[in-house]
Design a protein around this motif. Structure first.
Motif, PDB file in Angstrom:
ATOM      1  N   SER A 189      23.398  77.705  90.199  1.00  0.00           N
ATOM      2  CA  SER A 189      23.097  79.102  89.919  1.00  0.00           C
ATOM      3  C   SER A 189      22.874  79.332  88.420  1.00  0.00           C
ATOM      4  N   ARG A 190      23.705  80.125  87.748  1.00  0.00           N
ATOM      5  CA  ARG A 190      23.464  80.310  86.308  1.00  0.00           C
ATOM      6  C   ARG A 190      23.634  78.978  85.581  1.00  0.00           C
ATOM      7  N   LYS A 193      20.328  77.211  85.846  1.00  0.00           N
ATOM      8  CA  LYS A 193      19.354  77.700  84.849  1.00  0.00           C
ATOM      9  C   LYS A 193      19.622  76.975  83.533  1.00  0.00           C
ATOM     10  N   ILE A 234      17.744  90.739  85.851  1.00  0.00           N
ATOM     11  CA  ILE A 234      18.602  89.752  85.180  1.00  0.00           C
ATOM     12  C   ILE A 234      18.866  90.147  83.721  1.00  0.00           C
ATOM     13  N   LYS A 237      21.390  93.101  83.720  1.00  0.00           N
ATOM     14  CA  LYS A 237      22.761  92.760  84.088  1.00  0.00           C
ATOM     15  C   LYS A 237      23.372  91.718  83.151  1.00  0.00           C
ATOM     16  N   PHE A 238      22.540  90.796  82.693  1.00  0.00           N
ATOM     17  CA  PHE A 238      23.073  89.703  81.864  1.00  0.00           C
ATOM     18  C   PHE A 238      22.306  89.583  80.542  1.00  0.00           C
ATOM     19  N   TRP A 241      22.960  86.637  78.113  1.00  0.00           N
ATOM     20  CA  TRP A 241      22.650  85.228  78.400  1.00  0.00           C
ATOM     21  C   TRP A 241      21.485  84.730  77.533  1.00  0.00           C
ATOM     22  N   TRP A 282      17.632  86.132  96.935  1.00  0.00           N
ATOM     23  CA  TRP A 282      17.851  86.574  95.555  1.00  0.00           C
ATOM     24  C   TRP A 282      17.412  85.480  94.567  1.00  0.00           C
ATOM     25  N   HIS A 333      24.272  81.278  99.279  1.00  0.00           N
ATOM     26  CA  HIS A 333      24.300  80.912  97.870  1.00  0.00           C
ATOM     27  C   HIS A 333      25.581  80.125  97.600  1.00  0.00           C
TER      28      HIS A 333
HETATM   29  C1  GTR Z   1      23.925  86.419  89.959  1.00  0.00           C
HETATM   30  C2  GTR Z   1      22.699  86.366  89.090  1.00  0.00           C
HETATM   31  C3  GTR Z   1      21.931  85.127  89.385  1.00  0.00           C
HETATM   32  C4  GTR Z   1      22.796  83.899  89.401  1.00  0.00           C
HETATM   33  C5  GTR Z   1      24.135  84.158  90.025  1.00  0.00           C
HETATM   34  C6  GTR Z   1      25.191  83.107  89.763  1.00  0.00           C
HETATM   35  O1  GTR Z   1      24.646  87.580  89.838  1.00  0.00           O
HETATM   36  O2  GTR Z   1      21.947  87.501  89.373  1.00  0.00           O
HETATM   37  O3  GTR Z   1      20.883  85.002  88.458  1.00  0.00           O
HETATM   38  O4  GTR Z   1      22.909  83.384  88.144  1.00  0.00           O
HETATM   39  O5  GTR Z   1      24.704  85.331  89.601  1.00  0.00           O
HETATM   40  O6  GTR Z   1      25.215  82.461  88.730  1.00  0.00           O
HETATM   41  O7  GTR Z   1      26.044  82.970  90.633  1.00  0.00           O
END
Ligand code: GTR
Length: 354
Positions: A189-190, A193, A234, A237-238, A241, A282, A333
């Protein structure tokens, strides 16, 4: 599935010139793309890069049947952070998995004993030790080591994590028990990235694995699909980052000079592994495949296959023929034990003749 706007071409340089071979890719296009990602999305790294990272081993614990754990601290100019090294039985040198642990680890499993049994060492670092994953406090970590204030073009938390991962590679290069040429940088996830950005910029990582990385990871920002995370979402919210400039591209993706397939292309000709799930819209999973497909053009410059998939890829099957492996996970997820096994199947095969 419709593409919202045309996706920029990997092999056309900003000058309009077409890139025809790997030399021109490395000389012109690769640095150009790296600069664009730095300036528009992930930000410049404001921390001094040590010429050699120094470290301390502060504890060694034998761990049951599978090997031992060493607790390390890496010392950088003005900042230190802990790093856990797990070593399998035997003398090595070992293939090594580097994994960035997130604050909220509920969805991930790290089957340490299995990874070690399969002959890989593991290095774990935690985002909280480098830059806390919280808007108000992320500057409490390594950012404190800066003499002035963090500038507008400087990276945010993700760039800081990525800087730390590169320092972990500095450590790998100094530890004779570990093989940098058989290193896997993995993230979920993050963390996925961040793994992609790190491996794009730091060519010492041999294989990058991004699980469910989605928006600003392997997912295309210009790809239209329902319920996917967008640049606007994104960055709202973040915002911490990334660098500040990225926020301006919310609902203006067409102005971005790059899209995420170009990030994947920066990993060529090294190995890349992507896993996502169709039940995780998502993270925009269809666009991740398209992204990998488009990035394959960079692999072709080296005479290599990037992604090799049948017309209708199936869920629950590992595709590992090309240099880009992929797996469409059945589920939500999350990163499961099975996904680790499949990643290591891919890595084992690719590292066999390295
Ligand atoms: C979510 C975010 C995603 C992803 C995720 C995670 O809230 O929108 O981009 O990074 O978190 O890292 O679990």
């Amino acid at each position: 599935m419709e593409k919202q706007v045309e996706i920029p071409d990997i092999l056309t340089a900003c000058s309009g010139r077409r890139i025809e071979n790997s030399q021109d890719w490395e000389r012109f296009r690769r640095p150009e793309l790296l600069n664009l990602f730095t300036g528009c999305i992930y930000g410049y790294c404001p921390f001094p890069v040590p010429w050699a990272v120094s470290y301390e081993r502060i504890g060694v614990i034998r761990q049951g049947s599978w090997g031992r754990r060493e607790q390390l601290v890496l010392h950088l100019p003005g900042f230190s952070f802990p790093l856990a090294l797990y070593l399998p039985e035997g003398r090595g040198p070992f293939k090594v998995v580097v994994y960035l642990r997130l604050t909220n680890e509920r969805e991930t499993v790290i089957p340490l004993d299995r990874i070690l049994q399969r002959g890989y060492a593991v290095l774990l670092l935690w985002v909280e030790d480098v830059a806390p994953d919280v808007p108000d406090t992320f500057e409490k970590g390594i950012f404190k080591s800066l003499s002035g204030k963090r500038g507008r073009k400087d990276c945010g938390a993700m760039g800081a994590w990525s800087y730390a991962l590169s320092r972990v590679m500095d450590y790998i290069e100094q530890d004779e028990r570990l093989l940098a040429a058989k290193s896997v940088l993995a993230g979920f996830s993050r963390g996925g990235k961040c793994a992609l950005w790190t491996a794009a910029a730091d060519q010492r990582f041999a294989l990058c694995a991004a699980f469910h990385s989605g928006c600003t990871g392997a997912g295309l920002s210009r790809w239209g699909s329902k319920n996917k995370e967008t640049v606007k979402e994104i960055t709202q919210k973040f915002p911490y980052w990334f660098c500040e400039a990225y926020g301006a591209y919310g609902e203006k993706e067409e102005y971005l000079p790059v899209d995420q397939h170009m990030l994947l292309a920066l990993i060529a000709p090294r190995f890349l592994y992507l896993a996502g799930s169709l039940e995780d819209p998502w993270a925009n999973p269809e666009s991740e495949l398209e992204s990998a497909w488009l990035a394959s053009e960079a692999y072709a410059l080296y005479g290599l296959w990037g992604l090799k998939l049948p017309k209708e890829p199936k869920e629950g099957k590992l595709y590992k023929e090309g240099r880009i492996g992929c797996y469409i996970h059945k589920g939500v997820h999350e990163m499961t034990e099975m996904e680790w096994e499949l990643l290591l199947d891919f890595a084992d095969e690719k590292f066999l003749f390295q």
